[in-house]
Design an enzyme around this catalytic site. Structure first.
Site, PDB file in Angstrom:
ATOM      1  N   PRO A  10      -7.055  55.117  10.274  1.00 20.54           N
ATOM      2  CA  PRO A  10      -7.714  54.960   8.983  1.00 20.54           C
ATOM      3  C   PRO A  10      -7.384  53.649   8.264  1.00 20.54           C
ATOM      4  O   PRO A  10      -6.235  53.194   8.276  1.00 20.54           O
ATOM      5  CB  PRO A  10      -7.193  56.153   8.171  1.00 20.54           C
ATOM      6  CG  PRO A  10      -5.961  56.602   8.865  1.00 20.54           C
ATOM      7  CD  PRO A  10      -6.171  56.289  10.309  1.00 20.54           C
ATOM      8  N   ASN A  11      -8.417  53.096   7.684  1.00 19.97           N
ATOM      9  CA  ASN A  11      -8.347  51.877   6.853  1.00 19.97           C
ATOM     10  C   ASN A  11      -8.126  50.593   7.645  1.00 19.97           C
ATOM     11  O   ASN A  11      -8.099  49.514   7.064  1.00 19.97           O
ATOM     12  CB  ASN A  11      -7.255  52.012   5.757  1.00 19.97           C
ATOM     13  CG  ASN A  11      -7.528  53.175   4.841  1.00 19.97           C
ATOM     14  OD1 ASN A  11      -8.606  53.248   4.255  1.00 19.97           O
ATOM     15  ND2 ASN A  11      -6.597  54.112   4.730  1.00 19.97           N
ATOM     16  N   ARG A  18      -8.167  44.331   2.682  1.00 19.00           N
ATOM     17  CA  ARG A  18      -7.133  45.275   2.302  1.00 19.00           C
ATOM     18  C   ARG A  18      -5.759  44.608   2.195  1.00 19.00           C
ATOM     19  O   ARG A  18      -5.276  44.056   3.183  1.00 19.00           O
ATOM     20  CB  ARG A  18      -7.113  46.317   3.425  1.00 19.00           C
ATOM     21  CG  ARG A  18      -6.055  47.321   3.331  1.00 19.00           C
ATOM     22  CD  ARG A  18      -6.012  48.179   4.576  1.00 19.00           C
ATOM     23  NE  ARG A  18      -5.010  49.179   4.374  1.00 19.00           N
ATOM     24  CZ  ARG A  18      -4.364  49.809   5.319  1.00 19.00           C
ATOM     25  NH1 ARG A  18      -4.642  49.559   6.585  1.00 19.00           N
ATOM     26  NH2 ARG A  18      -3.459  50.706   5.038  1.00 19.00           N
ATOM     27  N   TYR A  23      -1.120  42.704   5.115  1.00 16.50           N
ATOM     28  CA  TYR A  23      -1.797  42.787   6.421  1.00 16.50           C
ATOM     29  C   TYR A  23      -2.428  41.474   6.884  1.00 16.50           C
ATOM     30  O   TYR A  23      -2.947  41.407   7.997  1.00 16.50           O
ATOM     31  CB  TYR A  23      -2.869  43.889   6.384  1.00 16.50           C
ATOM     32  CG  TYR A  23      -2.278  45.263   6.146  1.00 16.50           C
ATOM     33  CD1 TYR A  23      -1.450  45.858   7.090  1.00 16.50           C
ATOM     34  CD2 TYR A  23      -2.519  45.967   4.963  1.00 16.50           C
ATOM     35  CE1 TYR A  23      -0.881  47.107   6.881  1.00 16.50           C
ATOM     36  CE2 TYR A  23      -1.959  47.220   4.740  1.00 16.50           C
ATOM     37  CZ  TYR A  23      -1.151  47.774   5.703  1.00 16.50           C
ATOM     38  OH  TYR A  23      -0.585  49.011   5.487  1.00 16.50           O
ATOM     39  N   ASN A  74      -2.794  52.209  16.976  1.00 20.62           N
ATOM     40  CA  ASN A  74      -2.263  52.034  15.631  1.00 20.62           C
ATOM     41  C   ASN A  74      -2.785  53.221  14.834  1.00 20.62           C
ATOM     42  O   ASN A  74      -3.917  53.183  14.348  1.00 20.62           O
ATOM     43  CB  ASN A  74      -2.716  50.711  15.010  1.00 20.62           C
ATOM     44  CG  ASN A  74      -2.105  50.509  13.621  1.00 20.62           C
ATOM     45  OD1 ASN A  74      -1.523  51.442  13.049  1.00 20.62           O
ATOM     46  ND2 ASN A  74      -2.249  49.311  13.080  1.00 20.62           N
ATOM     47  N   ALA A  77      -1.994  55.302   8.702  1.00 14.63           N
ATOM     48  CA  ALA A  77      -1.287  56.276   7.853  1.00 14.63           C
ATOM     49  C   ALA A  77      -0.976  57.576   8.594  1.00 14.63           C
ATOM     50  O   ALA A  77       0.014  58.253   8.280  1.00 14.63           O
ATOM     51  CB  ALA A  77      -2.122  56.562   6.606  1.00 14.63           C
ATOM     52  N   GLU A  99       2.610  52.144  20.533  1.00 12.78           N
ATOM     53  CA  GLU A  99       2.238  52.204  19.116  1.00 12.78           C
ATOM     54  C   GLU A  99       2.406  50.828  18.488  1.00 12.78           C
ATOM     55  O   GLU A  99       3.454  50.202  18.663  1.00 12.78           O
ATOM     56  CB  GLU A  99       3.140  53.230  18.415  1.00 12.78           C
ATOM     57  CG  GLU A  99       2.848  53.363  16.928  1.00 12.78           C
ATOM     58  CD  GLU A  99       3.604  54.532  16.315  1.00 12.78           C
ATOM     59  OE1 GLU A  99       3.517  55.655  16.852  1.00 12.78           O
ATOM     60  OE2 GLU A  99       4.281  54.325  15.302  1.00 12.78           O
ATOM     61  N   HIS A 101       2.024  48.480  14.892  1.00  8.34           N
ATOM     62  CA  HIS A 101       1.807  48.340  13.452  1.00  8.34           C
ATOM     63  C   HIS A 101       1.750  46.871  13.109  1.00  8.34           C
ATOM     64  O   HIS A 101       2.594  46.086  13.573  1.00  8.34           O
ATOM     65  CB  HIS A 101       2.911  49.028  12.644  1.00  8.34           C
ATOM     66  CG  HIS A 101       2.938  50.490  12.883  1.00  8.34           C
ATOM     67  ND1 HIS A 101       1.966  51.322  12.388  1.00  8.34           N
ATOM     68  CD2 HIS A 101       3.756  51.252  13.633  1.00  8.34           C
ATOM     69  CE1 HIS A 101       2.208  52.547  12.812  1.00  8.34           C
ATOM     70  NE2 HIS A 101       3.284  52.540  13.573  1.00  8.34           N
ATOM     71  N   ARG A 108       9.190  48.514   4.472  1.00 12.42           N
ATOM     72  CA  ARG A 108       8.297  48.986   3.408  1.00 12.42           C
ATOM     73  C   ARG A 108       8.810  50.324   2.856  1.00 12.42           C
ATOM     74  O   ARG A 108       9.969  50.647   3.013  1.00 12.42           O
ATOM     75  CB  ARG A 108       6.866  49.060   3.954  1.00 12.42           C
ATOM     76  CG  ARG A 108       6.349  47.690   4.435  1.00 12.42           C
ATOM     77  CD  ARG A 108       4.927  47.770   4.957  1.00 12.42           C
ATOM     78  NE  ARG A 108       4.007  48.184   3.919  1.00 12.42           N
ATOM     79  CZ  ARG A 108       2.763  48.610   4.154  1.00 12.42           C
ATOM     80  NH1 ARG A 108       2.313  48.641   5.406  1.00 12.42           N
ATOM     81  NH2 ARG A 108       1.982  48.991   3.174  1.00 12.42           N
TER      82      ARG A 108
END
Ligand code: DQA
Length: 144
Positions: A10-11, A18, A23, A74, A77, A99, A101, A108
């Site tokens: 998502p996103n 964004r 990012y 990825n 969220a 995975e 990111h 964070r």
């Protein structure tokens, strides 16, 4: 020919617009172009999938069993919430997944420090922006 699924959660479709301070300014299309370029060099086929919906991601993972050799994921969220995506990755074992990111999730908020999905992946790459996907592609290509 080897085939790798590149799955974004998502996103990730909002990259470029964004939170650019976190990012960067590149878009999902920039990521896909860079991956395609490297995939050509490596002689690997890639398939792209992005969804904002957890169930669609689970369906996609289930559907590639025996159809691709590895997954770059990825989960965005859903990394921090989704037992269902973890279970889907576990269900298609031993297919290797990495995975990725874009941001360094460990620098964070604390809720981003927990990954439900990394434990069923062969490894995790975080904090290297777009390059993380390329590292993952190189690594998976050498393994499959
Ligand atoms: C992300 C990190 C997640 O915590 C966040 O929810 C995302 C993107 C990353 O690529 O840095 O959407 O997965």
């Amino acid at each position: 020919m080897k085939k790798i699924l590149v799955l974004n959660g998502p996103n990730i479709n909002m990259l470029g617009l964004r939170e650019p301070g976190i990012y960067g300014n590149f878009t999902l299309s920039d990521i896909e172009k860079a991956i395609l370029h490297l995939a050509k060099e490596l002689n690997v086929e890639v398939e792209f999938f992005q969804s904002n919906h957890e169930g669609e991601i689970v369906d996609k993972i289930q559907s590639v069993k025996d159809k691709v050799s590895a997954i770059i994921i990825n989960p965005a969220a859903f990394t921090h919430t989704s037992v269902a995506i973890r279970d889907a990755l576990a269900a298609i074992a031993p297919m290797p997944a990495i995975e990725v990111h874009i941001s360094n999730v460990y620098a964070r908020e604390e809720f981003r420090h927990k990954s439900y999905t990394a434990g069923v992946c062969i490894g995790q790459i975080a904090g290297f922006g777009l390059d993380g996907y390329l590292f993952a592609l190189k690594k998976l290509n050498s393994l499959i």
